[in-house]
Scaffold this motif. Structure first.
Motif, mmCIF file in Angstrom:
data_model
loop_
_atom_site.group_PDB
_atom_site.id
_atom_site.type_symbol
_atom_site.label_atom_id
_atom_site.label_comp_id
_atom_site.label_asym_id
_atom_site.label_seq_id
_atom_site.Cartn_x
_atom_site.Cartn_y
_atom_site.Cartn_z
ATOM 1 N N GLY A 172 0.810 -1.211 0.000
ATOM 2 C CA GLY A 172 0.000 0.000 0.000
ATOM 3 C C GLY A 172 0.843 1.260 0.000
ATOM 4 N N ARG A 173 1.929 1.215 0.759
ATOM 5 C CA ARG A 173 2.808 2.390 0.818
ATOM 6 C C ARG A 173 3.442 2.676 -0.544
ATOM 7 N NH1 ARG A 173 7.759 3.944 0.905
ATOM 8 N NH2 ARG A 173 8.591 1.832 0.676
ATOM 9 N N LEU A 174 3.956 1.649 -1.196
ATOM 10 C CA LEU A 174 4.597 1.844 -2.500
ATOM 11 C C LEU A 174 3.610 2.365 -3.538
ATOM 12 C CD1 LEU A 174 6.832 -1.355 -2.721
ATOM 13 C CD2 LEU A 174 7.632 1.007 -2.561
ATOM 14 N N ALA A 201 -6.128 -6.737 3.366
ATOM 15 C CA ALA A 201 -6.575 -5.432 2.870
ATOM 16 C C ALA A 201 -6.359 -4.355 3.923
ATOM 17 C CB ALA A 201 -8.039 -5.501 2.471
ATOM 18 N N GLY A 202 -6.602 -4.697 5.177
ATOM 19 C CA GLY A 202 -6.393 -3.731 6.251
ATOM 20 C C GLY A 202 -4.943 -3.307 6.363
ATOM 21 N N GLN A 203 -4.037 -4.262 6.193
ATOM 22 C CA GLN A 203 -2.611 -3.925 6.250
ATOM 23 C C GLN A 203 -2.214 -3.041 5.066
ATOM 24 O OE1 GLN A 203 0.007 -7.364 7.065
ATOM 25 N NE2 GLN A 203 -1.848 -8.458 7.627
ATOM 26 N N ARG A 204 -2.737 -3.358 3.879
ATOM 27 C CA ARG A 204 -2.398 -2.555 2.704
ATOM 28 C C ARG A 204 -2.958 -1.139 2.833
ATOM 29 N NH1 ARG A 204 -2.384 -6.948 -2.350
ATOM 30 N NH2 ARG A 204 -1.158 -8.485 -1.188
ATOM 31 N N LEU A 205 -4.153 -1.036 3.430
ATOM 32 C CA LEU A 205 -4.728 0.282 3.661
ATOM 33 C C LEU A 205 -3.884 1.078 4.653
ATOM 34 C CD1 LEU A 205 -7.022 2.373 3.351
ATOM 35 C CD2 LEU A 205 -8.258 1.133 5.174
ATOM 36 N N ALA A 206 -3.378 0.420 5.684
ATOM 37 C CA ALA A 206 -2.537 1.110 6.670
ATOM 38 C C ALA A 206 -1.281 1.674 6.012
ATOM 39 C CB ALA A 206 -2.165 0.142 7.799
ATOM 40 N N GLY A 242 -14.502 12.688 -7.361
ATOM 41 C CA GLY A 242 -13.286 13.491 -7.409
ATOM 42 C C GLY A 242 -12.009 12.675 -7.317
ATOM 43 N N TRP A 243 -12.100 11.363 -7.221
ATOM 44 C CA TRP A 243 -10.900 10.525 -7.133
ATOM 45 C C TRP A 243 -10.157 10.542 -8.470
ATOM 46 C CZ3 TRP A 243 -14.853 6.455 -5.327
ATOM 47 C CH2 TRP A 243 -15.173 6.669 -3.972
ATOM 48 N N ASP A 244 -8.843 10.748 -8.393
ATOM 49 C CA ASP A 244 -8.045 10.757 -9.622
ATOM 50 C C ASP A 244 -7.089 9.576 -9.705
ATOM 51 O OD1 ASP A 244 -6.168 11.488 -7.719
ATOM 52 O OD2 ASP A 244 -5.847 13.510 -8.512
ATOM 53 N N ALA A 245 -7.195 8.646 -8.757
ATOM 54 C CA ALA A 245 -6.330 7.461 -8.773
ATOM 55 C C ALA A 245 -6.929 6.395 -7.877
ATOM 56 C CB ALA A 245 -4.918 7.810 -8.301
ATOM 57 N N VAL A 246 -6.480 5.147 -8.087
ATOM 58 C CA VAL A 246 -6.954 4.055 -7.246
ATOM 59 C C VAL A 246 -5.858 3.006 -7.087
ATOM 60 C CG1 VAL A 246 -8.028 2.867 -9.227
ATOM 61 C CG2 VAL A 246 -8.759 2.316 -6.901
ATOM 62 N N PHE A 247 -5.693 2.531 -5.871
ATOM 63 C CA PHE A 247 -4.889 1.341 -5.611
ATOM 64 C C PHE A 247 -5.867 0.186 -5.489
ATOM 65 C CE2 PHE A 247 -2.735 -1.315 -2.147
ATOM 66 C CZ PHE A 247 -2.100 -2.121 -3.075
ATOM 67 N N GLY A 276 -2.099 -1.919 -9.322
ATOM 68 C CA GLY A 276 -2.489 -3.204 -8.730
ATOM 69 C C GLY A 276 -1.363 -3.763 -7.886
ATOM 70 N N ALA A 277 -1.442 -5.047 -7.612
ATOM 71 C CA ALA A 277 -0.381 -5.736 -6.859
ATOM 72 C C ALA A 277 -0.409 -7.208 -7.234
ATOM 73 C CB ALA A 277 -0.569 -5.557 -5.349
ATOM 74 N N ASP A 278 0.733 -7.833 -7.166
ATOM 75 C CA ASP A 278 1.015 -9.243 -7.480
ATOM 76 C C ASP A 278 1.818 -9.379 -8.772
ATOM 77 O OD1 ASP A 278 -0.410 -9.908 -5.261
ATOM 78 O OD2 ASP A 278 -2.101 -10.823 -6.319
#
Length: 334
Positions: A172-174, A201-206, A242-247, A276-278
């Protein structure tokens, strides 16, 4: 009409058919003391067992040995996505080559000690579980029950357990750090609604929130089930958000949402940048090609070999065994 069941074939039947003692049958079929029985005799026993349809009694064998040949993981491990699904298959094959059987356990207790007790009842040779489901008391219970290897897949070391450090918050940080550096200021973070994914998901959000605080951007967690209708519903609300990006949590969810956003006439990455991730193969095949977080970790086969070594060398002190590295792979979607 009552159907009579066939009598169960026993090791005594195999011994008579092969012309050997029951002890010899035990040595051969349990693969113990290999130098004690000649290969000719071993083959004769195996042939007799196959001819009679003999199946060894795993519970009895476990009772004699004090443990089974099982390596246990919580069933929720299988719900993470294609990357882990492939990794589990690799692990299963690797363990099989070393003489172990991987079992995904479906226990749903919330208390770590109760979970550990349900695992210990099976007398596994090893358990490999998320560190958040292991406490020192749970580790002690497993050790006292004779479980030789307690392996934690955890963001930090677990006292008394062997640990493979796997920090989902780093993903999530990256992702958010990359998006912020690309000038994105209002970033949605997908929170999968499928069972078993909330832990990760909770860890990635943190981790996403940590990066957002550093870079002064806004984070909004958005729930999403892995269904096209749900993705379409979320995409329809995008114009007003108004979101301009999404993880997108992982590549599967990111690509599902990308398609829904495109169907709503939004340009990726012009209107919405997506990460994304993986780093699955499909991330490279998508259009636009998906930016993703790659996980550089041990293969399932390597972990299987490690588990076998720890079982065979019980004097190895618990501690951190490996730390999985993560890196961002930039492509067209961001």
């Amino acid at each position: 009409m009552t159907t009579m069941s066939a009598p169960r074939v026993t090791s005594a039947d195999v011994a008579r058919a092969a012309g050997v003692s029951r002890a010899t049958v035990s040595f051969v079929l349990n693969d113990t003391e290999p130098g004690r029985v000649s290969e000719t005799t071993r083959q004769r026993v195996r042939d007799a067992a196959a001819r009679l349809g003999y199946v060894s009694h795993a519970a009895a064998r476990s009772l004699r040995a004090g443990r089974s040949n099982l390596v246990l993981m919580p069933a929720t491990q299988a719900a993470i996505g294609r990357l882990v699904s492939d990794w589990l298959d690799d692990l299963q094959q690797g363990l099989h080559r070393h003489g172990y059987t991987l079992v995904l356990h479906g226990g749903h207790d919330s208390d770590p000690v109760d979970l550990a007790r349900s695992w210990a009842e099976l007398r596994p040779a090893a358990v490999a579980v998320p560190g958040m489901q292991l406490t020192p008391a749970a580790v002690d219970l497993l050790r006292n029950a004779g479980v030789g290897v307690v392996l934690a897949l955890s963001p930090e070391a677990v006292p008394g357990a062997y640990t493979v450090i796997f920090r989902h918050d780093e993903a999530g940080r990256l992702a958010v750090e990359h998006l912020a550096q690309r000038g994105r200021r209002r970033i949605a973070v997908v929170m999968p609604q499928e069972r078993g994914l909330d832990l990760y998901a909770g860890q990635r959000l943190a981790g996403a929130r940590q990066a957002a605080a550093t870079h002064g951007v806004q984070i909004t967690p958005v729930p999403l089930a892995y269904r096209l209708a749900d993705a379409a519903r979320l995409a329809r609300s995008w114009h007003d958000s108004g979101w301009d990006a999404v993880f997108g949590y992982n590549d599967d969810y990111a690509l599902l949402l990308t398609r829904a956003l495109q169907d709503e006439g939004l340009d990726v990455p012009g209107d919405v940048a997506v990460v994304g991730a993986d780093d699955l193969l499909v991330a490279q095949l998508a259009r636009p090609r998906l930016t993703s977080i790659a996980f550089d970790t041990s293969s399932g086969a390597e972990l299987a070999a490690l588990i076998d070594r720890l079982i065979q060398q019980p004097g190895t002190e618990p501690g951190v065994l490996h730390t999985a590295a993560m890196r961002l792979v930039e492509r067209d979607s961001s």
